[in-house]
Structure formats: structure tokens, C-alpha cells
Design an enzyme around this catalytic site. Structure first.
Site, PDB file in Angstrom:
ATOM      1  CE1 TYR A   1      -3.806   2.408   0.861  1.00  0.00           C
ATOM      2  CE2 TYR A   1      -2.278   3.304   2.491  1.00  0.00           C
ATOM      3  CZ  TYR A   1      -3.448   3.403   1.766  1.00  0.00           C
ATOM      4  OH  TYR A   1      -4.258   4.496   1.920  1.00  0.00           O
TER       5      TYR A   1
ATOM      6  N   PRO B   1      -4.976  11.855   2.428  1.00  0.00           N
ATOM      7  CG  PRO B   1      -6.979  10.924   1.671  1.00  0.00           C
ATOM      8  CD  PRO B   1      -5.513  11.008   1.344  1.00  0.00           C
TER       9      PRO B   1
HETATM   10  P1  NAD Z   1     -13.546   2.304   0.428  1.00  0.00           P
HETATM   11  O1  NAD Z   1     -13.072   0.901   0.581  1.00  0.00           O
HETATM   12  O2  NAD Z   1     -14.469   2.876   1.445  1.00  0.00           O
HETATM   13  O3  NAD Z   1     -14.213   2.514  -1.012  1.00  0.00           O
HETATM   14  C1  NAD Z   1     -13.513   2.117  -2.147  1.00  0.00           C
HETATM   15  C2  NAD Z   1     -14.473   1.959  -3.310  1.00  0.00           C
HETATM   16  O4  NAD Z   1     -13.686   1.439  -4.396  1.00  0.00           O
HETATM   17  C3  NAD Z   1     -15.602   0.946  -3.043  1.00  0.00           C
HETATM   18  O5  NAD Z   1     -16.823   1.435  -3.550  1.00  0.00           O
HETATM   19  C4  NAD Z   1     -15.153  -0.302  -3.808  1.00  0.00           C
HETATM   20  O6  NAD Z   1     -16.242  -1.088  -4.308  1.00  0.00           O
HETATM   21  C5  NAD Z   1     -14.376   0.323  -4.959  1.00  0.00           C
HETATM   22  N1  NAD Z   1     -13.388  -0.587  -5.530  1.00  0.00           N
HETATM   23  C6  NAD Z   1     -12.533  -1.427  -4.887  1.00  0.00           C
HETATM   24  N2  NAD Z   1     -11.799  -2.098  -5.777  1.00  0.00           N
HETATM   25  C7  NAD Z   1     -12.171  -1.662  -7.005  1.00  0.00           C
HETATM   26  C8  NAD Z   1     -11.755  -1.973  -8.322  1.00  0.00           C
HETATM   27  N3  NAD Z   1     -10.819  -2.896  -8.563  1.00  0.00           N
HETATM   28  N4  NAD Z   1     -12.337  -1.315  -9.350  1.00  0.00           N
HETATM   29  C9  NAD Z   1     -13.306  -0.398  -9.140  1.00  0.00           C
HETATM   30  N5  NAD Z   1     -13.758  -0.069  -7.910  1.00  0.00           N
HETATM   31  C10 NAD Z   1     -13.181  -0.702  -6.849  1.00  0.00           C
HETATM   32  O7  NAD Z   1     -12.197   3.169   0.328  1.00  0.00           O
HETATM   33  P2  NAD Z   1     -11.903   4.644   0.854  1.00  0.00           P
HETATM   34  O8  NAD Z   1     -11.502   4.564   2.284  1.00  0.00           O
HETATM   35  O9  NAD Z   1     -12.996   5.567   0.474  1.00  0.00           O
HETATM   36  O10 NAD Z   1     -10.558   4.956   0.045  1.00  0.00           O
HETATM   37  C11 NAD Z   1     -10.565   5.709  -1.151  1.00  0.00           C
HETATM   38  C12 NAD Z   1      -9.136   6.142  -1.442  1.00  0.00           C
HETATM   39  O11 NAD Z   1      -8.630   6.897  -0.340  1.00  0.00           O
HETATM   40  C13 NAD Z   1      -8.172   4.972  -1.648  1.00  0.00           C
HETATM   41  O12 NAD Z   1      -7.245   5.272  -2.656  1.00  0.00           O
HETATM   42  C14 NAD Z   1      -7.476   4.889  -0.305  1.00  0.00           C
HETATM   43  O13 NAD Z   1      -6.208   4.282  -0.376  1.00  0.00           O
HETATM   44  C15 NAD Z   1      -7.403   6.341   0.097  1.00  0.00           C
HETATM   45  N6  NAD Z   1      -7.241   6.556   1.525  1.00  0.00           N
HETATM   46  C16 NAD Z   1      -8.156   6.079   2.411  1.00  0.00           C
HETATM   47  C17 NAD Z   1      -7.959   6.309   3.773  1.00  0.00           C
HETATM   48  C18 NAD Z   1      -8.916   5.794   4.814  1.00  0.00           C
HETATM   49  O14 NAD Z   1      -8.624   5.904   6.021  1.00  0.00           O
HETATM   50  N7  NAD Z   1     -10.092   5.262   4.454  1.00  0.00           N
HETATM   51  C19 NAD Z   1      -6.828   7.013   4.210  1.00  0.00           C
HETATM   52  C20 NAD Z   1      -5.919   7.486   3.273  1.00  0.00           C
HETATM   53  C21 NAD Z   1      -6.146   7.263   1.924  1.00  0.00           C
END
Ligand code: NAD
Length: 256
Positions: free
Chosen positions: A146, A176
């Protein structure tokens, strides 16, 4: 003209989609979750979506076919899709888990960007927003694939900003911190299990890693995305912007 958001049916992507809709923009999401895509597309007359695996080239092409048929163009791409990947010591990570994390957290961003750039150029300019992570400012034990992808996103962002600035295309990364919601709950659960401590201890540790002693909300990221895509952010490109309460360090507390 539309805003395209990958992984837009849940979490941060969905919050960004909601924010652009509130601003009166047309929003097209791509997500692997068919039921969630259909529900989102029905939720608003200016929302639409394509069920697709963002890491599958042919399916990405289909996203752009549907986008172009419906809107004829694109001026904002939000590369949001990403999975947490395995939580494990590097020698315990299965190669297929490594590969799948790289495919979704890095290759997908390339696949979407290569299709989007000609459209952004045709639109006379636009904005690419890559969702990275505060983990792109340091290392993070037990999350090697990651973190490798999120650092790569910063290099990708800075390079594209240099390549595309001449075409009026701005490229930025939002980093984030821990976002309240089911995804971080899962990360905390796995981290606690691996380290042999309670989930409360892990949650408190994550909060202590930030100057503001806080998790953030998906809406905080969405507001930054709106700003970067707007004229107010018109002079900002090539930046990796933390929306994270200022991460001072990520723990080096690893199992002995
Ligand atoms: P989440 O898991 O809540 O949502 C992710 C979405 O992506 C879901 O709707 C899922 O169905 C979809 N998805 C997963 N694999 C997929 C694929 N192969 N093709 C198409 N869609 C797909 O994730 P989130 O927490 O909203 O994270 C979004 C972004 O923010 C990511 O890049 C993550 O790394 C980043 N991020 C998240 C956090 C956190 O704490 N949640 C922190 C830092 C960065």
C-alpha cells in the site's frame, strides 16, 4: 463535461461525487460494486456510473466509452480507487496480494489517466486529482505494498504536472489521514490482531500520530477536491496536500 471518479460508489469517492453534484456538476463514477453503482446512478439526475474493475484495461475502456456517449467530454478526473492491501510483515505477504494491491492502487491510476489526458486536452485543460495517503509522507510498518503505491502516486503526480501543465492540466495529490468509516475499522482490526493488542489501543495510537489528535471525515477530502478542481485552485499543480490533521509520524511499533 463530466467529472469522473474511480471507486466512487462508497467512502471518500462517494463523498467527492456528492460534493461535485452539490456544485451542479455532472458526475460519472466507476466502481466494481454493481449494486452500489446502480443505486448511485439512480440517486441523482446528474449522476451516472459504470460497473468496472479499475485494474482491468478492457473494462476501463468501457468506462470511457460510456462516459463519452453520455457527456461527450471530461474536465476532471479523480483517481480515487484503492484498496488497503494486506497487513503483514513483508516476508509473509503473498505475491498475489502484492500484485493485486499494485494493480488497483497504481496500475488503475495509469489506465484512467492515459485515457483521460486526450479528453482533458480536448477540453482546453482540466484537473487530475490523485487520492494518495498520509502514508506517502513516511513509511508504515506492515503495509508495504500500500505504502509503495502511495509514494508512487506522488511521483506520478509531480511528473504529470510537469508534462501536462503546458496544456492547462493541473495535477495534484490529496493525502488523507485515517478516515472514519468501515475501511479504517478493518485496518485497525487487522493491525490489533497482528500486534496482539486491543483495537482501542490501535485507534488511540493512530490519533496520537497526528498533531490535531484526530481522524478525518471523507467530506474533508471532498472539500479539498472541489477546491483543487475549481478556479480557486487554478494556480496549484504538482502538490501533495495532506488532509490529515498533520501526520507527525506513523508508528514503528512492530511485533517483536
Ligand atoms: P472504500 O473501501 O471505502 O471505497 C472504495 C471503493 O472502491 C468501493 O466502492 C469499492 O467497491 C471500490 N473498488 C474497490 N476495488 C475496485 C476496483 N478494482 N475497481 C473499481 N472499484 C473498486 O475506500 P476509501 O476509504 O474511500 O478509500 C478511497 C481512497 O482513499 C483509496 O485510494 C485509499 O487508499 C485512500 N485513503 C483512504 C484512507 C482511509 O482511512 N479510508 C486514508 C488514506 C487514503
Amino acid at each position: 463535461m463530466a467529472v469522473l471518479i474511480t471507486g466512487g460508489a462508497a467512502g471518500i469517492g462517494r463523498a467527492i461525487a456528492d460534493a461535485f453534484l452539490t456544485e451542479g456538476r455532472a458526475v460519472h463514477i466507476c466502481d466494481i460494486d454493481r449494486v452500489a453503482v446502480e443505486a448511485y446512478a439512480k440517486s441523482h439526475p446528474r449522476a451516472s456510473g459504470t460497473e468496472a474493475d479499475a485494474a482491468n484495461l478492457a473494462q476501463v475502456d468501457r468506462v470511457f466509452d460510456e462516459l463519452l456517449t453520455r457527456y461527450g467530454g471530461l474536465d476532471v478526473l479523480v483517481n480515487n480507487v484503492g484498496i488497503a492491501g494486506p497487513t503483514a510483515a513483508v516476508e509473509d505477504i503473498e505475491p498475489e496480494d502484492w500484485d493485486r494491491t499494485i494493480a488497483i492502487d497504481l496500475n488503475a491510476q495509469f489506465y484512467f489517466t492515459r485515457c483521460a489526458v486526450p479528453l482533458l486536452r480536448a477540453a482546453g485543460g482540466g484537473s487530475i486529482i490523485n487520492i494518495a495517503s498520509s502514508a506517502a509522507f513516511s513509511g508504515c510498518p506492515l503495509r508495504a505494498p500500500y505504502v509503495a503505491c502511495k509514494w508512487a502516486m506522488i511521483g506520478f503526480t509531480k511528473t504529470l504536472a510537469m508534462e501536462l501543465g503546458v496544456h492547462g492540466i493541473r495535477v495534484n495529490a490529496i493525502c488523507p489521514g485515517s478516515v472514519r468509516g468501515p475501511r479504517i475499522d478493518g485496518v485497525i482490526e487487522r493491525d490489533a490482531e497482528l500486534r496482539g493488542v486491543s483495537e482501542q489501543e490501535i485507534r488511540a495510537m493512530y490519533e496520537r500520530q497526528t498533531s490535531l489528535r484526530t481522524f478525518i471525515d471523507a467530506e474533508d477530502v471532498a472539500q479539498m477536491a472541489l477546491f483543487l478542481a475549481s478556479d480557486k485552485g487554478g494556480k496549484i499543480s504538482g502538490q501533495a496536500i495532506g488532509v490529515d490533521g498533520n501526520t507527525e509520524s506513523l508508528s514503528t511499533w512492530i511485533p517483536s
